[in-house]
Design a protein around this motif. Sequence first.
Motif, PDB file in Angstrom:
ATOM      1  N   LEU A 150      36.001  36.211  32.352  1.00 54.00           N
ATOM      2  CA  LEU A 150      37.358  36.022  32.865  1.00 54.00           C
ATOM      3  C   LEU A 150      37.396  35.973  34.388  1.00 54.00           C
ATOM      4  O   LEU A 150      38.423  35.622  34.971  1.00 54.00           O
ATOM      5  CB  LEU A 150      38.252  37.169  32.381  1.00 54.00           C
ATOM      6  CG  LEU A 150      38.445  37.289  30.867  1.00 54.00           C
ATOM      7  CD1 LEU A 150      39.241  38.553  30.534  1.00 54.00           C
ATOM      8  CD2 LEU A 150      39.142  36.061  30.308  1.00 54.00           C
ATOM      9  N   ARG A 151      36.290  36.305  35.022  1.00 50.52           N
ATOM     10  CA  ARG A 151      36.274  36.405  36.481  1.00 50.52           C
ATOM     11  C   ARG A 151      36.713  35.126  37.190  1.00 50.52           C
ATOM     12  O   ARG A 151      37.540  35.182  38.118  1.00 50.52           O
ATOM     13  CB  ARG A 151      34.882  36.803  36.965  1.00 50.52           C
ATOM     14  CG  ARG A 151      34.495  38.220  36.619  1.00 50.52           C
ATOM     15  CD  ARG A 151      33.093  38.560  37.127  1.00 50.52           C
ATOM     16  NE  ARG A 151      32.727  39.906  36.734  1.00 50.52           N
ATOM     17  CZ  ARG A 151      33.074  40.993  37.394  1.00 50.52           C
ATOM     18  NH1 ARG A 151      33.773  40.870  38.505  1.00 50.52           N
ATOM     19  NH2 ARG A 151      32.709  42.188  36.972  1.00 50.52           N
ATOM     20  N   PRO A 152      36.170  33.968  36.839  1.00 49.39           N
ATOM     21  CA  PRO A 152      36.567  32.762  37.584  1.00 49.39           C
ATOM     22  C   PRO A 152      38.069  32.485  37.516  1.00 49.39           C
ATOM     23  O   PRO A 152      38.691  32.161  38.535  1.00 49.39           O
ATOM     24  CB  PRO A 152      35.759  31.655  36.899  1.00 49.39           C
ATOM     25  CG  PRO A 152      34.577  32.345  36.306  1.00 49.39           C
ATOM     26  CD  PRO A 152      35.098  33.668  35.861  1.00 49.39           C
ATOM     27  N   ALA A 153      38.663  32.634  36.336  1.00 48.66           N
ATOM     28  CA  ALA A 153      40.088  32.348  36.201  1.00 48.66           C
ATOM     29  C   ALA A 153      40.937  33.365  36.949  1.00 48.66           C
ATOM     30  O   ALA A 153      41.932  33.006  37.597  1.00 48.66           O
ATOM     31  CB  ALA A 153      40.474  32.324  34.719  1.00 48.66           C
ATOM     32  N   LEU A 154      40.570  34.627  36.892  1.00 49.77           N
ATOM     33  CA  LEU A 154      41.337  35.661  37.582  1.00 49.77           C
ATOM     34  C   LEU A 154      41.211  35.529  39.097  1.00 49.77           C
ATOM     35  O   LEU A 154      42.187  35.713  39.832  1.00 49.77           O
ATOM     36  CB  LEU A 154      40.880  37.041  37.117  1.00 49.77           C
ATOM     37  CG  LEU A 154      41.194  37.371  35.648  1.00 49.77           C
ATOM     38  CD1 LEU A 154      40.505  38.660  35.226  1.00 49.77           C
ATOM     39  CD2 LEU A 154      42.694  37.477  35.433  1.00 49.77           C
ATOM     40  N   ALA A 155      40.015  35.204  39.558  1.00 51.35           N
ATOM     41  CA  ALA A 155      39.824  34.991  40.998  1.00 51.35           C
ATOM     42  C   ALA A 155      40.610  33.781  41.474  1.00 51.35           C
ATOM     43  O   ALA A 155      41.224  33.800  42.549  1.00 51.35           O
ATOM     44  CB  ALA A 155      38.343  34.836  41.314  1.00 51.35           C
ATOM     45  N   ALA A 156      40.605  32.710  40.680  1.00 49.83           N
ATOM     46  CA  ALA A 156      41.327  31.496  41.058  1.00 49.83           C
ATOM     47  C   ALA A 156      42.829  31.741  41.118  1.00 49.83           C
ATOM     48  O   ALA A 156      43.551  31.066  41.867  1.00 49.83           O
ATOM     49  CB  ALA A 156      41.014  30.375  40.065  1.00 49.83           C
ATOM     50  N   TYR A 178      40.480  43.289  34.041  1.00 44.00           N
ATOM     51  CA  TYR A 178      41.450  43.937  34.927  1.00 44.00           C
ATOM     52  C   TYR A 178      41.346  43.269  36.286  1.00 44.00           C
ATOM     53  O   TYR A 178      40.247  43.079  36.822  1.00 44.00           O
ATOM     54  CB  TYR A 178      41.163  45.428  35.046  1.00 44.00           C
ATOM     55  CG  TYR A 178      41.980  46.118  36.117  1.00 44.00           C
ATOM     56  CD1 TYR A 178      43.323  46.402  35.917  1.00 44.00           C
ATOM     57  CD2 TYR A 178      41.404  46.470  37.339  1.00 44.00           C
ATOM     58  CE1 TYR A 178      44.078  47.023  36.902  1.00 44.00           C
ATOM     59  CE2 TYR A 178      42.150  47.087  38.327  1.00 44.00           C
ATOM     60  CZ  TYR A 178      43.482  47.370  38.101  1.00 44.00           C
ATOM     61  OH  TYR A 178      44.227  47.975  39.083  1.00 44.00           O
ATOM     62  N   ALA A 179      42.489  42.917  36.852  1.00 47.23           N
ATOM     63  CA  ALA A 179      42.518  42.223  38.133  1.00 47.23           C
ATOM     64  C   ALA A 179      43.540  42.876  39.044  1.00 47.23           C
ATOM     65  O   ALA A 179      44.634  43.262  38.604  1.00 47.23           O
ATOM     66  CB  ALA A 179      42.861  40.748  37.924  1.00 47.23           C
TER      67      ALA A 179
END
Length: 298
Positions: A150-156, A178-179
């Motif tokens: 999920l990291r790329p989508a949450l960072a974007a 968690y973001a």
Amino acid sequence: MSTDAVLRELLVRQLDHWLPAALHRARRATLALAYAGGSAVGAEAALRVVAEFADRLRGRRLTVLVLADADPDLPARLGAAEADLPSDVAVHVVPGSPDRLPVALKAAGAAGAPLFTLVDGAEPDPALLSAAASGRPAELLLVTAPGRSLRPALAAAGFPLVTEVELVGDGPARLLGYATGSDRGLEAVKEALWAVDEYAGVRYRDPADPQGRLLDISLEPEPGPLRRELLAELERSGPLTVSELRRFAATDTVYRPADANRALASMLAAGAVTRDPEHGRLGGDVRVSVARPAGSSA
């Protein structure tokens, strides 16, 4: 055991951290809970947490949005919990799936003020994540099916700090992301993850661990995967300070910064890494390197 109990406890613990800070920071805040199918896990417990902070809500305005599309008894259940809330709290139950969240948040005027969002069972849709990131500050718990990071989508979407963990119980595994933009929020969720140790039968899998070892929930988690991940990071990046490795553990693994110190101590004792300076306290400015085999050139 179902992972629902763990997710409910994580939500409660994180709201205990988020809500007083949000009420101290601003005169208005929004709590959004969005569910795709099934029951609205944790919604009643979330309202009970809000009720515990009734004294701090005076002069503040908290909007609670609950979106659910497959729980016809939800309004009645929430009504009982809502009876204990002060008039400063407005609860809105919105029929529908999480894809309605952007519209609901806009109607609630959530942008620009503290916003905590739980999305359970939805895909990481860019519009949904962007809406969840519109708070100032914003925190998001996203629960979905495993299979990709999920990291790329949450960072974007604009979240600078992200962590994720896979929950494995008797039913299908679930991926929790968690973001946040808050170091304290990240620290709180990491502490909460390892504090729900009463839920025997549910274990964690660190998506960053290539071996995918299952971890028992414990206040002192098994350090093997973290040792491997720290060693791999040192091999990729070269020598790093203890502070940098603690940060890596917090942001790139399921572990806490304090777990990095324990892992590094065991790695030093085993001769897997070296430190500079060689002696003294393992403070944040100590540089750690991968140990070179005997006879190798610098």
